[in-house]
Design an enzyme around this catalytic site. Structure first.
Site, PDB file in Angstrom:
ATOM      1  N   HIS A 130      48.769  49.288  56.752  1.00 57.79           N
ATOM      2  CA  HIS A 130      47.789  50.328  57.059  1.00 57.79           C
ATOM      3  C   HIS A 130      46.537  49.734  57.690  1.00 57.79           C
ATOM      4  O   HIS A 130      46.252  48.538  57.542  1.00 57.79           O
ATOM      5  CB  HIS A 130      47.379  51.085  55.788  1.00 57.79           C
ATOM      6  CG  HIS A 130      48.459  51.933  55.211  1.00 57.79           C
ATOM      7  ND1 HIS A 130      48.548  52.232  53.866  1.00 57.79           N
ATOM      8  CD2 HIS A 130      49.512  52.569  55.804  1.00 57.79           C
ATOM      9  CE1 HIS A 130      49.603  53.002  53.651  1.00 57.79           C
ATOM     10  NE2 HIS A 130      50.200  53.218  54.802  1.00 57.79           N
ATOM     11  N   GLU A 142      48.819  57.838  50.218  1.00 62.79           N
ATOM     12  CA  GLU A 142      49.653  56.940  49.410  1.00 62.79           C
ATOM     13  C   GLU A 142      48.818  56.116  48.422  1.00 62.79           C
ATOM     14  O   GLU A 142      49.215  55.034  48.011  1.00 62.79           O
ATOM     15  CB  GLU A 142      50.492  56.045  50.320  1.00 62.79           C
ATOM     16  CG  GLU A 142      51.483  56.852  51.137  1.00 62.79           C
ATOM     17  CD  GLU A 142      51.991  56.171  52.401  1.00 62.79           C
ATOM     18  OE1 GLU A 142      52.947  56.700  53.007  1.00 62.79           O
ATOM     19  OE2 GLU A 142      51.428  55.133  52.771  1.00 62.79           O
ATOM     20  N   ASP A 187      49.049  53.972  59.998  1.00 59.48           N
ATOM     21  CA  ASP A 187      49.955  52.825  59.968  1.00 59.48           C
ATOM     22  C   ASP A 187      49.724  51.990  61.219  1.00 59.48           C
ATOM     23  O   ASP A 187      49.472  52.535  62.302  1.00 59.48           O
ATOM     24  CB  ASP A 187      51.412  53.287  60.006  1.00 59.48           C
ATOM     25  CG  ASP A 187      51.952  53.729  58.665  1.00 59.48           C
ATOM     26  OD1 ASP A 187      51.219  53.619  57.660  1.00 59.48           O
ATOM     27  OD2 ASP A 187      53.100  54.192  58.626  1.00 59.48           O
TER      28      ASP A 187
END
Length: 585
Positions: A523, A336, A360
């Site tokens: 994260h 991401e 995550d």
């Protein structure tokens, strides 16, 4: 990507008075420098496994002329970190290193014959007064003048300083490559150029995700490597479960095309980072150069993944130490395009040579919640670290030492067998259609329990700048039925790590819930080993304060100037970092 390896410079400083004083100290002083060089050249490695090389000044440094000659030699030798050593009094600010960007430490010999400690204090005062923070190294015990050994407490500080300093110098001038830009509004993927430039000395490179599509369509890749990779995939990469509804499941022909595309994406992303001379042979000379990227990030969601295969396979393989070309250093690739997580991965990789887990910080499971859902009551609460199949395969914990114990090795210790075990214990599951309409393949594995881990993350705070947070702890294993129940509540097709931080009973580490509550982003990076003390030293070199950690005070090693900013270590850190400012600004 080719670059000359950074070296560590050793500066033997000496009392400049001739006619007896300097002459009596030459051999002892130079021997100190040689002993430090011997230590570092056998204990400190670059991230690819090569031992660091040390450069010693041609002469002892008794004054400014010899200091300048040493600086010139270091410049020509690609020295990026300096350590000054001395057993005696020297002329403070006349002999110190003045390069503002060079991490620096001074080892003052603890002996009674000559005042090495006096020089250490005088030189550090000069560094502090000039705004050039340096690390102080001084042994606890008095040594004899002819003792050439390095005490254990001095060794620890020399090695910690050298490891961290080497990271600072090695990333300077390299690039972070953004493939795409902001993913789903995630703050970390809003790439902050001043942070990279001022704090890390790095530059930012950008390409649109359509560059991957262009190279796919126009076959701008090494077709021979694609064949090799597809053969390796067919032999070793096993498909896992498909949890999609029947109408969203792919046929055998569609799966074959999918595999081909994700393999090509992997090769293309690597070529974008570091280049590939094979492309020049295909008349793509510009593409062959790459972007000099030591780390990168792929936006993926959603503009790419709503239409094309996700980047999970690409990111997982690039971040691993093993693929169809064998064992090799990982290519740091942030999911991401979370550049802050990507840089945290980079720093930890450079410190350890190990692959890093991108995850995550998904769920806090209390004892009561686990018991309510599964009937099993764990010893304490824990965190569920999970991401969409992009985590390094090294995260399985399937490396083994000679005793058969599980761990994650630095790349120079990874064997072909280690790599194959990681692949064997990974399944490639069809991407969940609700998330990834363009399909894809997500890695699915469960991290072995009992591994020492450090969870870390850099965040940006408006008005403050970057801050680092970290938590040392361990992975845990749950009973199989408990793991299955908890995993299926989120997404069972993704890589899973169950993590318990080491608690201190106060502040952010009062309990596991407090760790989750104080974590500053969605994260984190998971690194094998308890490397928190090294990360804290590294952060101080980059002038990044640490907002959360569970490291004992005795292990914290920062520049001596920090002690001038109050008596509480964390307050010192914030005030010193703010006062001295970013390293490259």
């Amino acid at each position: 990507m080719q670059s000359t390896k950074i070296k560590i410079g050793i500066r033997p400083t000496i009392d400049g008075r001739r006619m007896g004083v300097r002459e009596s100290l030459e051999e002892q002083t130079m021997n100190m420098a040689k002993s430090v060089a011997d230590l570092l050249q056998t204990q400190v490695r670059h991230a690819d496994g090569q031992f660091v090389e040390c450069v010693i000044a041609d002469t002892c440094i008794g004054g400014v002329a010899e200091a300048a000659a040493c600086a010139e030699k270091f410049k020509l030798s690609n020295v990026g970190v300096v350590i000054t050593v001395t057993p005696c009094w020297c002329y403070g600010s006349e002999t110190i290193d003045m390069d503002p960007h060079m991490p620096k430490a001074i080892w003052g010999f603890n002996g009674t014959e000559r005042p090495g400690a006096v020089y250490l204090a005088a030189a550090l005062a000069g560094h502090t007064q000039m705004g050039l923070p340096a690390f102080s190294i001084y042994g606890t015990e008095v040594q004899e003048a002819d003792d050439t050994t390095i005490p254990e407490d001095v060794k620890e500080k020399l090695l910690r300083f050298a490891r961290a300093g080497l990271v600072v110098a090695s990333i300077r001038g390299k690039s972070y490559l953004s493939i795409g830009f902001v993913s789903m509004g995630i703050a970390g993927s809003i790439v902050d150029q001043p942070f990279f430039q001022h704090y890390l000395g790095m530059r930012n490179e950008y390409v649109d995700m359509t560059e991957i599509k262009r190279r796919l369509d126009r076959k701008i890749y090494d077709e021979e490597e694609v064949k090799l990779a597809l053969s390796w995939v067919k032999q070793y990469c096993k498909e896992g479960i498909d949890t999609n509804k029947p109408e969203f499941q792919r046929s055998a022909a569609e799966k074959e095309e999918l595999w081909e595309n994700v393999v090509k994406m992997t090769i293309i992303a690597r070529d974008l980072m570091v280049g590939n001379p094979k492309l020049a042979e295909l008349n793509f000379g510009e593409e062959a150069l790459g972007h000099n990227a030591i780390a990168a990030g792929f936006q993926g969601q959603r503009q790419w993944t709503d239409h094309l295969p996700n980047g999970d396979f690409m990111e997982a393989i690039l971040n691993s130490t093993y693929d169809w070309n064998g064992v090799r250093p990982p290519f740091i690739m942030a999911t991401e395009n979370d550049s802050l997580n990507g840089i945290t991965m980079l720093l930890a990789n450079q410190l350890t040579g190990q692959a890093q887990i991108f995850a995550d910080v998904r769920t806090y499971w209390s004892q009561d919640s686990v018991e309510r859902v599964t009937g099993f009551r764990p010893e304490q609460g824990f965190l569920h670290l999970l991401n969409s199949g992009s985590a390094t395969l090294d995260g399985t914990g399937q490396h083994q030492n000679q005793q058969g114990e599980h761990l994650i090795k630095p790349v120079w210790e990874v064997t072909e067998e280690d790599g194959k075990r990681c692949v064997e214990n990974t399944r490639w599951c069809a991407a969940v259609h609700e998330y990834f309409r363009g399909g894809g393949l997500s890695s699915q594995f469960l991290t072995k329990g009992g591994l020492p881990f450090t969870m870390s993350r850099i965040n940006l705070v408006k008005g403050l700048g970057p801050v680092l947070q970290l938590a040392e702890g361990w992975s845990i294993e749950l009973p199989t039925d408990v793991h299955d129940t908890l995993s299926k509540r989120t997404n069972e097709t993704w890589p899973c790590t169950w993590f318990v931080p080491r608690l201190t009973g106060k502040g952010a580490f009062k309990d596991v819930y407090s760790v989750m509550a104080n974590w500053g982003a969605n994260h984190c990076v998971v690194s094998y080993g308890h490397i928190g003390a090294d990360l804290i030293t590294l952060a101080s070199m980059l002038r990044i304060p640490v907002c959360m950690h569970n490291i004992e005070d005795e292990a914290i090693f920062r520049p001596s100037a920090w002690s001038a900013f109050g008596q509480d270590k964390e307050g010192q850190d914030y005030r010193a970092c703010q006062n001295f400012g970013p390293l490259y600004k």
